[in-house]
Design a protein around this motif. Structure first.
Motif, PDB file in Angstrom:
ATOM      1  N   UNK A  29       0.822  -1.202   0.000  1.00 33.48           N
ATOM      2  CA  UNK A  29       0.000   0.000   0.000  1.00 33.48           C
ATOM      3  C   UNK A  29       0.855   1.250   0.000  1.00 33.48           C
ATOM      4  N   UNK A  30       1.913   1.267   0.809  1.00 33.25           N
ATOM      5  CA  UNK A  30       2.751   2.465   0.883  1.00 33.25           C
ATOM      6  C   UNK A  30       3.531   2.683  -0.402  1.00 33.25           C
ATOM      7  N   UNK A  31       4.009   1.610  -1.034  1.00 34.03           N
ATOM      8  CA  UNK A  31       4.765   1.754  -2.270  1.00 34.03           C
ATOM      9  C   UNK A  31       3.873   1.849  -3.502  1.00 34.03           C
ATOM     10  N   UNK A  32       2.558   1.700  -3.331  1.00 34.07           N
ATOM     11  CA  UNK A  32       1.603   1.776  -4.428  1.00 34.07           C
ATOM     12  C   UNK A  32       1.937   0.756  -5.524  1.00 34.07           C
ATOM     13  N   UNK A  33       2.415  -0.421  -5.150  1.00 30.26           N
ATOM     14  CA  UNK A  33       2.714  -1.466  -6.121  1.00 30.26           C
ATOM     15  C   UNK A  33       1.427  -2.155  -6.556  1.00 30.26           C
ATOM     16  N   UNK A  34       1.416  -2.633  -7.796  1.00 28.17           N
ATOM     17  CA  UNK A  34       0.234  -3.276  -8.349  1.00 28.17           C
ATOM     18  C   UNK A  34       0.350  -4.779  -8.139  1.00 28.17           C
ATOM     19  N   UNK A  35      -0.549  -5.400  -7.416  1.00 28.48           N
ATOM     20  CA  UNK A  35      -0.470  -6.850  -7.235  1.00 28.48           C
ATOM     21  C   UNK A  35      -0.936  -7.576  -8.489  1.00 28.48           C
ATOM     22  N   UNK A  36      -0.383  -8.749  -8.686  1.00 26.22           N
ATOM     23  CA  UNK A  36      -0.753  -9.589  -9.817  1.00 26.22           C
ATOM     24  C   UNK A  36      -1.363 -10.881  -9.299  1.00 26.22           C
ATOM     25  N   UNK A  37      -2.307 -11.397 -10.052  1.00 23.42           N
ATOM     26  CA  UNK A  37      -2.954 -12.669  -9.718  1.00 23.42           C
ATOM     27  C   UNK A  37      -2.687 -13.637 -10.863  1.00 23.42           C
ATOM     28  N   UNK A  38      -2.149 -14.802 -10.542  1.00 22.00           N
ATOM     29  CA  UNK A  38      -1.829 -15.835 -11.531  1.00 22.00           C
ATOM     30  C   UNK A  38      -2.629 -17.080 -11.204  1.00 22.00           C
ATOM     31  N   UNK A  39      -3.262 -17.623 -12.215  1.00 26.18           N
ATOM     32  CA  UNK A  39      -4.034 -18.853 -12.023  1.00 26.18           C
ATOM     33  C   UNK A  39      -4.035 -19.652 -13.309  1.00 26.18           C
ATOM     34  N   UNK A  40      -4.048 -20.971 -13.218  1.00 18.93           N
ATOM     35  CA  UNK A  40      -4.060 -21.798 -14.432  1.00 18.93           C
ATOM     36  C   UNK A  40      -5.458 -21.869 -15.020  1.00 18.93           C
ATOM     37  N   UNK A  41      -5.504 -22.194 -16.299  1.00 21.61           N
ATOM     38  CA  UNK A  41      -6.782 -22.384 -16.957  1.00 21.61           C
ATOM     39  C   UNK A  41      -7.441 -23.664 -16.450  1.00 21.61           C
ATOM     40  N   UNK A  42      -8.761 -23.684 -16.491  1.00 21.46           N
ATOM     41  CA  UNK A  42      -9.483 -24.873 -16.011  1.00 21.46           C
ATOM     42  C   UNK A  42      -9.427 -26.019 -17.016  1.00 21.46           C
ATOM     43  N   UNK A  43      -9.028 -25.709 -18.253  1.00 21.68           N
ATOM     44  CA  UNK A  43      -8.985 -26.735 -19.286  1.00 21.68           C
ATOM     45  C   UNK A  43      -7.577 -26.860 -19.833  1.00 21.68           C
ATOM     46  N   UNK A  44      -7.222 -28.057 -20.219  1.00 13.83           N
ATOM     47  CA  UNK A  44      -5.960 -28.266 -20.893  1.00 13.83           C
ATOM     48  C   UNK A  44      -6.136 -27.962 -22.376  1.00 13.83           C
ATOM     49  N   UNK A  45      -5.017 -28.027 -23.095  1.00 14.82           N
ATOM     50  CA  UNK A  45      -5.093 -27.845 -24.530  1.00 14.82           C
ATOM     51  C   UNK A  45      -5.922 -28.956 -25.155  1.00 14.82           C
ATOM     52  N   UNK A  46      -6.535 -28.654 -26.282  1.00 13.35           N
ATOM     53  CA  UNK A  46      -7.413 -29.616 -26.933  1.00 13.35           C
ATOM     54  C   UNK A  46      -6.662 -30.885 -27.307  1.00 13.35           C
ATOM     55  N   UNK A  47      -7.383 -31.990 -27.258  1.00 13.07           N
ATOM     56  CA  UNK A  47      -6.862 -33.292 -27.695  1.00 13.07           C
ATOM     57  C   UNK A  47      -5.696 -33.741 -26.819  1.00 13.07           C
ATOM     58  N   UNK A  48      -5.783 -33.468 -25.536  1.00 16.08           N
ATOM     59  CA  UNK A  48      -4.669 -33.800 -24.650  1.00 16.08           C
ATOM     60  C   UNK A  48      -4.709 -35.243 -24.168  1.00 16.08           C
TER      61      UNK A  48
END
Length: 439
Positions: A409-428
């Protein structure tokens, strides 16, 4: 050279300063120092050799004379008339652009009629829709964001962002081979690029090899094999169904024709599509030595006795199967028939996409809620049924409740959210086992 001249100047200065200091007590100072003999001293760099003279002394006499004649001719050549200042500015502005176009080559040149163009449409929830089209002056590209005439694309450089009739932004570029394979018309289920890459790596195909493919399908594997073996190689593609055979030839021909328009080199015409059952092709393969074999069919165990005599000693046979029960049946057939194949690897290729986006903060009395930009936007409407596959699966909306540290908050940094997709690539689910001939 600079260090040598500095030493020479330092030596001359030290000698002159010593002589001047000895006579400074008896004679008044002068504007320039001179040696004891009264002759003016020449500076060291005036007596040194030029770089051209040094190189000339290292050359043989006849070559040194030729260099001297060339330098004299260049000095005696008449000067070219100079252009007016306004023309100089125009030439200076045009020359860099011409140099960039010449250095870029035909692959980075503008779109031309008959080429394949790929349009990327950014949709909500961080999804991308890709549309493939063949450029024609009278055609129109239809997208969920509006219409775009092909004449507005022809003449533009790849990587440009154009706007449709509704004001939506489209990114236009040339498709890669894997994108063309995913978006081209298909009859049978294709072998996906992620699996083809693993097969090519395991088979270790080199330029100039001869490869046999059973099951042309829609031509996806044939295109990748064509590029792998190169102009001096050869690909034999067998297909039992006539509709799949014709579609594979059509997709291969369309890719080659579009490639020749946008590239200076031609795509090799090294694939021979054969409409025939591989189990009846033993006589055709007697005079051919195969470096590798790819089997993409329902019953590959029927083709192994046919391709085995033509496969070179230590050659690789890769089999592309849909489920593990087919792999078990194939291994059982190899064991019962005592075929000289050794199973090396059975793998499954999985790719999963990740979404990494900056978060937005919502302050509440009790806690702080962190939301990604994709969660704030409205979900996409199902107003347009797209026949092409989407490059990315639409991410499911969800909320993230996280507490930010005081330092953020003091440094005003932007947080990032990383999450995997719910699906794999097609024909996996396909498992391509690899077999190598038993040495």
């Amino acid at each position: 050279m600079r260090a040598w001249r500095a030493l020479r100047r330092g030596a001359a200065f030290s000698s002159s300063s010593s002589s001047s200091s000895s006579s400074s007590s008896s004679s008044p100072p002068s504007s320039s120092s001179s040696p004891a003999d009264g002759k003016p001293r020449r500076r060291a760099w005036e007596t040194s050799l030029s770089p051209l003279e040094r190189v000339r002394r290292l050359l043989p006499p006849e070559e040194a004379a030729a260099v001297a004649r060339g330098a004299a001719a260049a000095a005696a050549a008449p000067l070219q008339p100079q252009a007016p200042p306004e023309e100089k500015e125009e030439v200076a502005a045009v020359a860099p652009r011409q140099a960039l176009v010449e250095a870029a080559g035909p692959r980075s040149g503008p779109f031309r009629a008959g080429e394949l163009a790929l349009a990327e449409v950014r949709r909500k929830n961080n999804s991308t829709l890709k549309l493939l089209c063949r450029l024609a002056a009278e055609a129109v590209l239809s997208s969920p964001g509006g219409l775009l005439p092909h004449r507005d694309i022809i003449g533009q450089l790849p990587g440009q962002v154009l706007r449709t009739s509704a004001g939506r932004r489209l990114l236009l570029r040339r498709p890669s081979l894997d994108e063309y394979v995913l978006l081209m018309p298909r009859g049978a289920t294709i072998a996906y690029p992620k699996d083809i890459s693993a097969l090519l790596m395991m088979m270790d195909i080199h330029p100039g090899d001869t490869v046999l493919e059973t099951g042309s399908g829609s031509g996806a594997m044939s295109l990748f094999l064509s590029r792998a073996v190169g102009p001096k190689g050869r690909v034999l593609s067998y297909e039992i169904r006539e509709d799949h055979h014709n579609l594979a030839k059509k997709n291969y021909r369309h890719w080659r024709s579009a490639w020749e328009i946008g590239h200076v080199d031609e795509w090799p015409d090294n694939v021979e599509f054969i409409l025939k059952d591989i189990s009846t092709a033993a006589a055709d393969l007697k005079s051919i030595t195969l470096d590798a074999v790819v089997l993409d069919m329902l019953n590959p165990q029927c083709a192994l006795p046919v391709v085995h005599p033509s496969l070179k000693q230590g050659g690789v046979c890769a089999v592309y199967l849909a489920n593990i029960t087919q792999v078990i049946d194939l291994l059982d057939r190899i064991r019962s028939c005592k075929l000289p194949f050794l199973c090396e690897r059975i793998i499954e290729v999985t790719h999963r996409r990740w979404s990494v986006l900056p978060a937005k903060l919502k302050h509440y009395k009790s806690s702080q809620m962190v939301e990604t930009q994709e969660n704030i936007e409205e979900p996409p409407q199902n107003e347009y049924e797209e026949i092409h596959i989407q490059d990315e699966a639409v991410l499911k909306e969800s909320e993230y409740n996280e507490s930010l540290s005081d330092a953020a908050e003091t440094n005003h940094s932007v947080p990032y959210i990383a999450r995997p997709s719910h699906w794999q690539e097609a024909h996996s689910g396909d498992s391509p086992p690899l077999f190598q001939r038993n040495c």
